[in-house]
Write a protein that holds these residues in place. Structure first.
Motif, PDB file in Angstrom:
ATOM      1  N   ASP A  93      41.248  45.702  31.730  1.00  0.00           N
ATOM      2  CA  ASP A  93      41.513  46.069  33.224  1.00  0.00           C
ATOM      3  C   ASP A  93      41.644  44.561  34.122  1.00  0.00           C
ATOM      4  O   ASP A  93      42.360  44.211  34.993  1.00  0.00           O
ATOM      5  CB  ASP A  93      40.844  47.032  33.865  1.00  0.00           C
ATOM      6  CG  ASP A  93      41.227  48.365  33.497  1.00  0.00           C
ATOM      7  OD1 ASP A  93      42.396  48.494  32.931  1.00  0.00           O
ATOM      8  OD2 ASP A  93      40.422  49.025  33.374  1.00  0.00           O
ATOM      9  N   LEU A  94      40.344  44.108  33.964  1.00  0.00           N
ATOM     10  CA  LEU A  94      40.012  42.787  34.723  1.00  0.00           C
ATOM     11  C   LEU A  94      41.099  41.633  34.425  1.00  0.00           C
ATOM     12  O   LEU A  94      41.516  40.988  35.083  1.00  0.00           O
ATOM     13  CB  LEU A  94      38.601  42.220  34.682  1.00  0.00           C
ATOM     14  CG  LEU A  94      38.173  41.048  35.282  1.00  0.00           C
ATOM     15  CD1 LEU A  94      38.367  41.325  36.871  1.00  0.00           C
ATOM     16  CD2 LEU A  94      36.732  40.548  35.158  1.00  0.00           C
ATOM     17  N   GLY A  95      41.153  41.541  32.879  1.00  0.00           N
ATOM     18  CA  GLY A  95      42.075  40.631  32.430  1.00  0.00           C
ATOM     19  C   GLY A  95      43.414  40.619  33.006  1.00  0.00           C
ATOM     20  O   GLY A  95      44.039  39.687  33.372  1.00  0.00           O
ATOM     21  N   LEU A  96      43.961  41.989  32.861  1.00  0.00           N
ATOM     22  CA  LEU A  96      45.230  42.228  33.457  1.00  0.00           C
ATOM     23  C   LEU A  96      45.551  41.893  34.903  1.00  0.00           C
ATOM     24  O   LEU A  96      46.444  41.418  35.399  1.00  0.00           O
ATOM     25  CB  LEU A  96      45.710  43.518  33.323  1.00  0.00           C
ATOM     26  CG  LEU A  96      46.170  44.064  31.766  1.00  0.00           C
ATOM     27  CD1 LEU A  96      46.257  45.121  31.483  1.00  0.00           C
ATOM     28  CD2 LEU A  96      47.291  43.072  31.400  1.00  0.00           C
ATOM     29  N   ASP A  97      44.358  42.178  35.646  1.00  0.00           N
ATOM     30  CA  ASP A  97      44.399  41.963  37.103  1.00  0.00           C
ATOM     31  C   ASP A  97      44.444  40.454  37.467  1.00  0.00           C
ATOM     32  O   ASP A  97      45.125  39.983  38.623  1.00  0.00           O
ATOM     33  CB  ASP A  97      42.923  42.285  37.880  1.00  0.00           C
ATOM     34  CG  ASP A  97      43.098  43.985  37.993  1.00  0.00           C
ATOM     35  OD1 ASP A  97      44.052  44.737  37.950  1.00  0.00           O
ATOM     36  OD2 ASP A  97      42.115  44.611  38.483  1.00  0.00           O
ATOM     37  N   LEU A  98      43.819  39.699  36.565  1.00  0.00           N
ATOM     38  CA  LEU A  98      43.768  38.220  36.948  1.00  0.00           C
ATOM     39  C   LEU A  98      45.290  37.633  36.661  1.00  0.00           C
ATOM     40  O   LEU A  98      45.696  36.534  37.172  1.00  0.00           O
ATOM     41  CB  LEU A  98      42.709  37.496  36.243  1.00  0.00           C
ATOM     42  CG  LEU A  98      41.222  37.502  36.760  1.00  0.00           C
ATOM     43  CD1 LEU A  98      40.109  37.249  35.583  1.00  0.00           C
ATOM     44  CD2 LEU A  98      41.072  36.593  37.791  1.00  0.00           C
ATOM     45  N   ILE A  99      45.873  38.291  35.618  1.00  0.00           N
ATOM     46  CA  ILE A  99      47.052  37.628  35.196  1.00  0.00           C
ATOM     47  C   ILE A  99      48.230  38.230  36.220  1.00  0.00           C
ATOM     48  O   ILE A  99      49.149  37.354  36.580  1.00  0.00           O
ATOM     49  CB  ILE A  99      47.632  38.128  33.712  1.00  0.00           C
ATOM     50  CG1 ILE A  99      46.557  37.624  32.797  1.00  0.00           C
ATOM     51  CG2 ILE A  99      48.834  37.617  33.447  1.00  0.00           C
ATOM     52  CD1 ILE A  99      46.732  38.106  31.552  1.00  0.00           C
ATOM     53  N   SER A 100      47.814  39.382  36.626  1.00  0.00           N
ATOM     54  CA  SER A 100      48.963  39.934  37.811  1.00  0.00           C
ATOM     55  C   SER A 100      48.640  38.946  38.922  1.00  0.00           C
ATOM     56  O   SER A 100      49.583  38.750  39.843  1.00  0.00           O
ATOM     57  CB  SER A 100      48.449  41.442  38.194  1.00  0.00           C
ATOM     58  OG  SER A 100      48.674  42.154  37.150  1.00  0.00           O
ATOM     59  N   LYS A 101      47.425  38.696  39.337  1.00  0.00           N
ATOM     60  CA  LYS A 101      46.968  37.617  40.348  1.00  0.00           C
ATOM     61  C   LYS A 101      47.992  36.339  40.194  1.00  0.00           C
ATOM     62  O   LYS A 101      48.502  35.691  41.346  1.00  0.00           O
ATOM     63  CB  LYS A 101      45.662  37.648  40.371  1.00  0.00           C
ATOM     64  CG  LYS A 101      45.331  36.267  41.582  1.00  0.00           C
ATOM     65  CD  LYS A 101      45.371  36.956  42.849  1.00  0.00           C
ATOM     66  CE  LYS A 101      44.885  36.149  43.883  1.00  0.00           C
ATOM     67  NZ  LYS A 101      45.128  36.515  45.287  1.00  0.00           N
ATOM     68  N   ALA A 102      48.033  35.870  38.973  1.00  0.00           N
ATOM     69  CA  ALA A 102      48.389  34.656  38.774  1.00  0.00           C
ATOM     70  C   ALA A 102      50.248  34.847  39.017  1.00  0.00           C
ATOM     71  O   ALA A 102      50.561  33.926  39.579  1.00  0.00           O
ATOM     72  CB  ALA A 102      48.376  34.372  37.109  1.00  0.00           C
ATOM     73  N   ILE A 103      50.758  35.955  38.556  1.00  0.00           N
ATOM     74  CA  ILE A 103      52.277  36.253  39.032  1.00  0.00           C
ATOM     75  C   ILE A 103      52.281  36.111  40.596  1.00  0.00           C
ATOM     76  O   ILE A 103      53.466  35.984  41.083  1.00  0.00           O
ATOM     77  CB  ILE A 103      52.493  37.422  38.199  1.00  0.00           C
ATOM     78  CG1 ILE A 103      52.721  37.288  36.820  1.00  0.00           C
ATOM     79  CG2 ILE A 103      54.104  37.993  38.729  1.00  0.00           C
ATOM     80  CD1 ILE A 103      52.925  38.333  36.082  1.00  0.00           C
ATOM     81  N   GLU A 104      51.394  36.967  41.235  1.00  0.00           N
ATOM     82  CA  GLU A 104      51.580  37.093  42.689  1.00  0.00           C
ATOM     83  C   GLU A 104      51.461  35.694  43.432  1.00  0.00           C
ATOM     84  O   GLU A 104      52.141  35.450  44.472  1.00  0.00           O
ATOM     85  CB  GLU A 104      50.407  37.765  43.198  1.00  0.00           C
ATOM     86  CG  GLU A 104      50.160  38.224  44.708  1.00  0.00           C
ATOM     87  CD  GLU A 104      49.059  38.912  45.128  1.00  0.00           C
ATOM     88  OE1 GLU A 104      48.655  38.519  46.213  1.00  0.00           O
ATOM     89  OE2 GLU A 104      48.470  39.598  44.285  1.00  0.00           O
ATOM     90  N   ILE A 105      50.464  34.728  42.855  1.00  0.00           N
ATOM     91  CA  ILE A 105      50.616  33.499  43.318  1.00  0.00           C
ATOM     92  C   ILE A 105      51.944  32.641  43.042  1.00  0.00           C
ATOM     93  O   ILE A 105      52.194  31.832  43.902  1.00  0.00           O
ATOM     94  CB  ILE A 105      49.228  32.695  42.809  1.00  0.00           C
ATOM     95  CG1 ILE A 105      47.996  33.364  43.340  1.00  0.00           C
ATOM     96  CG2 ILE A 105      49.296  31.211  42.968  1.00  0.00           C
ATOM     97  CD1 ILE A 105      46.711  32.918  42.614  1.00  0.00           C
ATOM     98  N   ASP A 106      52.205  32.622  41.885  1.00  0.00           N
ATOM     99  CA  ASP A 106      53.457  31.749  41.501  1.00  0.00           C
ATOM    100  C   ASP A 106      54.417  32.969  40.331  1.00  0.00           C
ATOM    101  O   ASP A 106      54.105  32.959  39.384  1.00  0.00           O
ATOM    102  CB  ASP A 106      53.020  30.703  40.701  1.00  0.00           C
ATOM    103  CG  ASP A 106      54.239  29.890  40.256  1.00  0.00           C
ATOM    104  OD1 ASP A 106      55.362  30.134  40.540  1.00  0.00           O
ATOM    105  OD2 ASP A 106      53.871  28.925  39.504  1.00  0.00           O
ATOM    106  N   ASN A 107      55.441  33.515  41.300  1.00  0.00           N
ATOM    107  CA  ASN A 107      56.090  34.264  40.534  1.00  0.00           C
ATOM    108  C   ASN A 107      57.139  33.375  39.482  1.00  0.00           C
ATOM    109  O   ASN A 107      58.065  34.170  38.984  1.00  0.00           O
ATOM    110  CB  ASN A 107      56.978  35.221  41.432  1.00  0.00           C
ATOM    111  CG  ASN A 107      57.987  34.505  42.275  1.00  0.00           C
ATOM    112  OD1 ASN A 107      58.122  33.201  42.121  1.00  0.00           O
ATOM    113  ND2 ASN A 107      58.785  35.180  43.360  1.00  0.00           N
ATOM    114  N   LYS A 108      57.008  32.250  39.270  1.00  0.00           N
ATOM    115  CA  LYS A 108      57.935  31.313  38.561  1.00  0.00           C
ATOM    116  C   LYS A 108      56.924  30.845  37.417  1.00  0.00           C
ATOM    117  O   LYS A 108      57.197  30.114  36.775  1.00  0.00           O
ATOM    118  CB  LYS A 108      58.479  30.135  39.250  1.00  0.00           C
ATOM    119  CG  LYS A 108      59.614  30.625  40.356  1.00  0.00           C
ATOM    120  CD  LYS A 108      60.159  29.238  40.970  1.00  0.00           C
ATOM    121  CE  LYS A 108      60.996  29.712  41.940  1.00  0.00           C
ATOM    122  NZ  LYS A 108      61.549  28.603  42.481  1.00  0.00           N
ATOM    123  N   CYS A 109      55.661  31.626  37.265  1.00  0.00           N
ATOM    124  CA  CYS A 109      54.680  31.053  36.130  1.00  0.00           C
ATOM    125  C   CYS A 109      55.040  31.804  34.830  1.00  0.00           C
ATOM    126  O   CYS A 109      54.633  32.793  34.660  1.00  0.00           O
ATOM    127  CB  CYS A 109      53.108  31.560  36.646  1.00  0.00           C
ATOM    128  SG  CYS A 109      51.945  30.933  35.202  1.00  0.00           S
TER     129      CYS A 109
END
Length: 582
Positions: free
Chosen positions: A502-518
């Motif tokens: 869950d924490l791993g997916l939350d962090l990766i989701s955060k990455a997409i939130e910060i940069d939706n072109k990542c």
């Protein structure tokens, strides 16, 4: 591009094709430097002598047991008393004898007789006879017949590994890659990824499919400007790059100079200077058009405009448009040597993305010849050498860069990483410790260099010093809160360290939130979703990454992951086969 943007991988790799990220499951461990592969390291190599041999022989004895082929009248009498299944088995055994002798036409006749004699309810035996006949057709290179008989065998015995694999090989010969991939995926799952031969075929087909799809898609893709963070990170990897420097006092636009009460040095409106102003304002979408105005007007900054335009063509993934501009700058003998050297670095990097290492090396060497004291040449050539697994030469280049620019934190960090990689892959504990000490020294001397913390974190993860690696990623985030890739790395670390999905997916989701072109975030999310068994969601993530790919090679790799996931959905639908999930 900066090394921390994605896991660093040399060509030698870990022994596992990357597509297996979308198939393999096991204990989360690090196999290659900076990359988390969720699979048991011991499974990367098939056991010697087990599962590597070519499946050529049919099933059953190659000849009857001793004494079984006695006098003709005795054999005839015995046959009259045999059941239909026994008679079918006898025909098969006779076929096996012909097969072993290389008499494939006679073998086919015997297997055909066995099929005709076998009771239809004896599905396992009947499937074996079809598979054996397919083996004989295979020797005659009659691929359509091989597919037909293997299909009959699989219909009777859906998890028949020999028939599935033989059909996969025949489908490859018939250039039916998609169907071949489905069969070989089923084989890999049934064999628990223990057979090197089937894994190699899957890898081969995935790469071919990926290249075919990427070639068509990349050619027709819509150019896409990366995120501002990506662009700034890219330019920060250059220190001797004229076009990435802020506008100097003498370069101000005419109206700005008038406001300052200075004499105007540029009488005409300069597209290049406007482009530079847009760069400072992070208004990147207007840069190519302004550079084009400068080039078409033959302005005094034509060389600079060509190089800046080429750079942004590369950033949006349009290497075809970038190359003529780079070629022109490189061939401008009267242009500033630093412009020409920078163009050579960028063309060399482009060639490396296109998997042309010889051309890439030539460009870097030419850049070093024409601008011997350009630190960027050695810095970027060092990164190239790491990718080519030429670590000693990479360290030499980083040393030269540091000699020219002792304050180059990036070169210092990447030198440590190169030394660490050499020690780690060479299994040299004392040199590993020396490299780790080097990282400590780098972050002490350059506490504002996010790249130093990121590379150190990758090395710490390899050494299973997870807590300290987590601290290093937190330092990166403090320094560059908009760098999405750091969140992806930190998310992967949680999976490996705490098995905290869950924490791993939350962090990766955060990455997409910060940069939706990542694209790295979407790729990683897709890989995890495959391993969770959410194949449709995984395919969606891979497709998003594909649309953001910055090179044809990267796109081909992403298509391989997507095709591996899609093949798995088909195998699950047809045969009910799934690897274990997280």
């Amino acid at each position: 591009m900066m090394a921390a943007s994605k896991p660093v991988e040399a060509q030698s790799g870990s022994g596992l094709p990357r597509w297996q990220l979308a198939l393999l499951i096991g204990t989360p461990i690090v196999v290659g430097v900076g990359a988390v592969y969720l699979w048991n390291r011991s499974r990367t190599k098939a056991k010697e002598g087990k599962g590597n041999g070519e499946r050529k022989t049919p099933e059953g004895r190659a000849s009857p047991v001793q004494g079984q082929d006695g006098a003709a009248n005795r054999a005839s009498s015995e046959q009259e008393n045999m059941s239909p299944l026994d008679r079918a088995q006898g025909a098969k055994n006779k076929g096996n004898k012909y097969f072993k002798a290389g008499k494939y036409e006679q073998a086919i006749q015997c297997y055909t007789e066995a099929i005709a004699l076998c009771p239809k309810e004896q599905k396992t035996d009947l499937s074996t006879f079809y598979q054996n006949r397919a083996a004989a057709y295979e020797q005659q290179m009659k691929w359509a017949e091989v597919v037909q008989d293997c299909t009959q065998a699989v219909a009777l015995n859906p998890r028949y590994i020999k028939a599935l694999f033989r059909r996969a090989k025949a489908l490859e010969r018939l250039d039916s890659k998609k169907e071949c991939l489905e069969d070989v995926t089923a084989v890999c799952i049934l064999e628990a990824f223990q057979n090197q031969q089937s894994m190699l075929l899957a890898d081969k087909v995935l790469k071919l499919l990926g290249k075919e799809k990427a070639k068509d898609k990349y050619k027709n893709r819509e150019p896409l400007m990366p995120s501002p963070q990506f662009i700034k990170s890219y330019f920060s990897s250059f220190t001797d790059d004229i076009i990435s420097q802020p506008l100097q006092k003498g370069e101000k636009k005419d109206e700005d100079k008038d406001k300052e009460g200075e004499a105007s040095e540029v009488t005409e409106s300069s597209g290049y200077l406007k482009a530079k102003q847009y760069m400072e304002e992070e208004n990147y979408d207007k840069i190519i058009s302004e550079c084009t105005k400068e080039v078409e007007s033959g302005g005094r900054y034509t060389a600079e405009a060509l190089l800046l335009r080429a750079t942004f063509y590369l950033l949006i993934g349009n290497a075809t448009a970038a190359q003529p501009d780079l070629d022109r700058v490189i061939n401008m003998q009267d242009a500033n040597v630093k412009l020409r050297a920078n163009a050579l670095i960028k063309r060399g990097s482009m060639y490396m993305q296109q998997q042309q290492p010889m051309l890439s090396t030539q460009d870097f060497n030419m850049a070093a010849e024409i601008d011997t004291r350009n630190a960027d040449v050695y810095h970027h050539r060092g990164q190239l050498k790491i990718l080519l697994d030429q670590v000693d030469e990479a360290v030499g280049d980083f040393d030269e860069c540091i000699l020219l620019r002792p304050d180059s934190a990036l070169a210092q960090a990447q030198k440590c990483f190169a030394l660490y990689r050499q020690a780690y892959t060479g299994n040299n504990p004392s040199q590993v410790q020396t490299a780790m000490d080097g990282f400590d020294d780098v972050i002490r001397r350059f506490p504002k260099c996010a790249e130093g913390y990121a590379l150190y974190a990758q090395a710490l993860t390899d050494q299973q010093q997870f807590g300290k690696a987590d601290e290093m990623y937190d330092k990166c985030i403090d320094l560059e809160p908009d760098n999405a890739t750091t969140y992806v790395h930190k998310g992967l670390l949680q999976l490996q360290w705490k098995q905290d999905l869950d924490l791993g997916l939350d962090l990766i989701s955060k990455a997409i939130e910060i940069d939706n072109k990542c694209d790295f975030a979407y790729e990683t999310m897709g890989t995890i979703e495959v391993q969770r068994g959410n194949l449709d969601k995984a395919i969606d993530m891979f497709n998003k990454a594909i649309n953001l790919a910055k090179s044809e090679m990267e796109m081909a790799h992403l298509y391989s992951l997507c095709d591996a996931a899609y093949a798995q959905t088909e195998v699950a639908r047809k045969y009910g086969l799934k690897p274990p999930t997280l």
